[in-house]
Design a protein around this motif. Structure first.
Motif, PDB file in Angstrom:
ATOM      1  N   ALA A  39       0.284  -8.129  -4.617  1.00 20.84           N
ATOM      2  CA  ALA A  39       0.533  -9.573  -4.538  1.00 20.84           C
ATOM      3  C   ALA A  39       1.684  -9.905  -3.585  1.00 20.84           C
ATOM      4  CB  ALA A  39       0.834 -10.128  -5.937  1.00 20.84           C
ATOM      5  N   GLY A  40       2.531  -8.900  -3.315  1.00 13.65           N
ATOM      6  CA  GLY A  40       3.647  -9.136  -2.405  1.00 13.65           C
ATOM      7  C   GLY A  40       5.008  -9.148  -3.086  1.00 13.65           C
ATOM      8  N   LYS A  41       5.118  -8.482  -4.248  1.00 11.77           N
ATOM      9  CA  LYS A  41       6.378  -8.477  -4.991  1.00 11.77           C
ATOM     10  C   LYS A  41       7.504  -7.813  -4.203  1.00 11.77           C
ATOM     11  CE  LYS A  41       4.302  -6.237  -8.217  1.00 11.77           C
ATOM     12  NZ  LYS A  41       2.962  -6.436  -7.649  1.00 11.77           N
ATOM     13  N   SER A  42       7.234  -6.622  -3.707  1.00 16.70           N
ATOM     14  CA  SER A  42       8.303  -5.895  -2.998  1.00 16.70           C
ATOM     15  C   SER A  42       8.682  -6.617  -1.707  1.00 16.70           C
ATOM     16  CB  SER A  42       7.857  -4.460  -2.703  1.00 16.70           C
ATOM     17  OG  SER A  42       7.568  -3.770  -3.911  1.00 16.70           O
ATOM     18  N   ARG A  56      10.294  -0.860  -1.779  1.00 14.91           N
ATOM     19  CA  ARG A  56       9.260  -0.300  -0.918  1.00 14.91           C
ATOM     20  C   ARG A  56       8.052  -1.220  -0.864  1.00 14.91           C
ATOM     21  NH1 ARG A  56       8.562   6.026  -2.172  1.00 14.91           N
ATOM     22  NH2 ARG A  56      10.628   6.701  -1.507  1.00 14.91           N
ATOM     23  N   LYS A  59       0.809  -0.970   2.243  1.00 16.93           N
ATOM     24  CA  LYS A  59      -0.550  -1.485   2.342  1.00 16.93           C
ATOM     25  C   LYS A  59      -1.421  -0.828   1.289  1.00 16.93           C
ATOM     26  CE  LYS A  59      -0.733  -2.687   7.239  1.00 16.93           C
ATOM     27  NZ  LYS A  59      -0.072  -3.971   6.989  1.00 16.93           N
ATOM     28  N   PRO A  61      -2.182  -0.393  -2.376  1.00 18.26           N
ATOM     29  CA  PRO A  61      -1.815  -1.018  -3.644  1.00 18.26           C
ATOM     30  C   PRO A  61      -1.402   0.026  -4.679  1.00 18.26           C
ATOM     31  CG  PRO A  61      -3.919  -1.859  -2.866  1.00 18.26           C
ATOM     32  CD  PRO A  61      -3.559  -0.700  -1.995  1.00 18.26           C
ATOM     33  N   ARG A  63       1.734   1.027  -5.238  1.00 19.66           N
ATOM     34  CA  ARG A  63       2.845   1.837  -4.756  1.00 19.66           C
ATOM     35  C   ARG A  63       4.025   1.840  -5.734  1.00 19.66           C
ATOM     36  NH1 ARG A  63       4.510   3.551   0.643  1.00 19.66           N
ATOM     37  NH2 ARG A  63       6.296   4.852   0.194  1.00 19.66           N
ATOM     38  N   GLY A  85       2.968  -3.327 -10.387  1.00 23.03           N
ATOM     39  CA  GLY A  85       1.859  -4.267 -10.262  1.00 23.03           C
ATOM     40  C   GLY A  85       0.734  -3.900 -11.219  1.00 23.03           C
ATOM     41  N   HIS A 185       6.486 -13.248   5.161  1.00 24.91           N
ATOM     42  CA  HIS A 185       6.374 -13.068   6.603  1.00 24.91           C
ATOM     43  C   HIS A 185       6.995 -14.229   7.369  1.00 24.91           C
ATOM     44  CE1 HIS A 185       3.062  -9.749   6.693  1.00 24.91           C
ATOM     45  NE2 HIS A 185       4.064  -9.457   5.902  1.00 24.91           N
TER      46      HIS A 185
HETATM   47  N1  LIG Z   1       0.449 -12.092   5.600  1.00 20.60           N
HETATM   48  C1  LIG Z   1       1.303 -11.709   4.664  1.00 20.60           C
HETATM   49  N2  LIG Z   1       1.230 -10.475   4.130  1.00 20.60           N
HETATM   50  C2  LIG Z   1       2.105 -10.129   3.177  1.00 20.60           C
HETATM   51  C3  LIG Z   1       3.106 -11.024   2.707  1.00 20.60           C
HETATM   52  N3  LIG Z   1       3.813 -10.414   1.734  1.00 20.60           N
HETATM   53  C4  LIG Z   1       3.285  -9.172   1.607  1.00 20.60           C
HETATM   54  N4  LIG Z   1       2.260  -8.985   2.470  1.00 20.60           N
HETATM   55  C5  LIG Z   1       1.479  -7.749   2.646  1.00 20.60           C
HETATM   56  O1  LIG Z   1       0.805  -7.430   1.434  1.00 20.60           O
HETATM   57  C6  LIG Z   1       0.801  -6.020   1.192  1.00 20.60           C
HETATM   58  C7  LIG Z   1       1.405  -5.709  -0.168  1.00 20.60           C
HETATM   59  O2  LIG Z   1       2.763  -6.104  -0.195  1.00 20.60           O
HETATM   60  P1  LIG Z   1       3.803  -5.483  -1.242  1.00 20.60           P
HETATM   61  O3  LIG Z   1       5.045  -6.286  -1.107  1.00 20.60           O
HETATM   62  O4  LIG Z   1       3.906  -4.019  -1.090  1.00 20.60           O
HETATM   63  O5  LIG Z   1       3.038  -5.829  -2.619  1.00 20.60           O
HETATM   64  P2  LIG Z   1       3.449  -5.437  -4.119  1.00 20.60           P
HETATM   65  O6  LIG Z   1       3.113  -6.604  -4.972  1.00 20.60           O
HETATM   66  O7  LIG Z   1       4.864  -4.975  -4.175  1.00 20.60           O
HETATM   67  O8  LIG Z   1       2.449  -4.247  -4.424  1.00 20.60           O
HETATM   68  P3  LIG Z   1       2.567  -3.105  -5.559  1.00 20.60           P
HETATM   69  O9  LIG Z   1       3.932  -2.491  -5.451  1.00 20.60           O
HETATM   70  O10 LIG Z   1       1.462  -2.181  -5.233  1.00 20.60           O
HETATM   71  O11 LIG Z   1       2.361  -3.768  -6.873  1.00 20.60           O
HETATM   72  C8  LIG Z   1       1.557  -5.402   2.362  1.00 20.60           C
HETATM   73  O12 LIG Z   1       0.633  -4.970   3.317  1.00 20.60           O
HETATM   74  C9  LIG Z   1       2.398  -6.567   2.893  1.00 20.60           C
HETATM   75  O13 LIG Z   1       2.690  -6.458   4.258  1.00 20.60           O
HETATM   76  C10 LIG Z   1       3.173 -12.331   3.316  1.00 20.60           C
HETATM   77  O14 LIG Z   1       3.996 -13.195   3.008  1.00 20.60           O
HETATM   78  N5  LIG Z   1       2.253 -12.601   4.290  1.00 20.60           N
END
Ligand SMILES: Nc1nc2c(ncn2[C@@H]2O[C@H](COP(=O)(O)OP(=O)(O)OP(=O)(O)O)[C@@H](O)[C@H]2O)c(=O)[nH]1
Ligand SMILES: [Mg+2]
Length: 205
Positions: A39-42, A56, A59, A61, A63, A85, A185
């Motif tokens: 979802a983009g938490k990190s 961290r 790409k 999921p 991680r 996640g 981003h």
């Molecule tokens: N376009 C876009 N992509 C994003 C954004 N935020 C995150 N991503 C992409 O989404 C993917 C997952 O982002 P993470 O931040 O690793 O997501 P997470 O929720 O921490 O994932 P887990 O740790 O697996 O639970 C990566 O490829 C990021 O580059 C954003 O604001 N815009």
């Protein structure tokens, strides 16, 4: 740098916990980031603190498998937490069940948890586990702030439509969460998110 950005810029990694009993002492105030895998938490944590390599991102999921604690203040009494996640399909049922138990134990036992930031991809909001989590928070009286993430993926009109639709659903379900669009981003909604977090942590001047 804005005042809220400055407060959050001192954030550093504190520790990872695989089990709830490995968490830092349950004193002070804590804001946790939850959401489906990917979802983009990190990414949000990194952008909000202005520190690229803090949590961290991947790409791939799934991680973030541990509960990661970050200290906002030098004493570590104000913390941000990157939760594992949920909803990642490509792991075994056993691993999935363990993560969910872990997440649940954290939510249920952590007394210093003052607010939950729930992140959902703006293109795929309110999946079953998101709803379950929102209902759990409503029952527990835990405040929730929702970030509809990756908002850069939608044009203005589509973004506003998603915001309205999610808000309507929350109203219908009687969920008192606040809501905003966010992009790690582009930086869209960054200050709004920082302000919410700094207030919860009780670190505003
Ligand atoms: N376009 C876009 N992509 C994003 C954004 N935020 C995150 N991503 C992409 O989404 C993917 C997952 O982002 P993470 O931040 O690793 O997501 P997470 O929720 O921490 O994932 P887990 O740790 O697996 O639970 C990566 O490829 C990021 O580059 C954003 O604001 N815009
Ligand atoms: Mg992550």
């Amino acid at each position: 740098m804005t005042p809220h950005a400055r407060i959050l810029s001192g954030t550093r990694f504190l520790k990872s916990a695989e089990r709830p009993d490995q968490a830092p002492p349950d004193t002070g105030r804590e804001v946790a980031f939850a959401g489906r895998s990917n979802a983009g938490k990190s990414s949000a944590l990194n952008r909000i603190t202005g520190q690229r390599g803090l949590a961290r991102t991947s790409k791939t999921p799934g991680r973030t498998r541990l509960i990661n604690f970050f200290a906002v203040d030098p004493a570590g009494e104000h913390r941000l937490v990157d939760l594992p996640g949920y909803g990642f399909a490509r792991v075994s049922q056993e691993v999935k069940a363990r993560w969910e138990r872990h997440l649940q134990a954290y939510l249920e036992t952590r007394r210093t948890l003052v607010g939950l930031v729930l992140l959902m991809d703006i293109r795929h909001p309110l999946k079953d586990t998101d709803r379950a989590l929102l209902h759990w928070c409503r029952e527990a009286g835990l405040p929730v702030h929702i970030l509809l993430t990756k908002a850069d993926k939608l044009k203005h009109g589509a973004r506003q439509k998603q915001l309205r639709e999610v808000q309507r659903e929350l109203d219908r379900a009687g969920v008192p969460a606040t809501l905003q669009a966010f992009s790690a981003h582009s930086g869209l909604g960054l200050e709004e998110a920082r302000e919410r977090i700094v207030r919860w942590l009780d670190m505003s001047d």
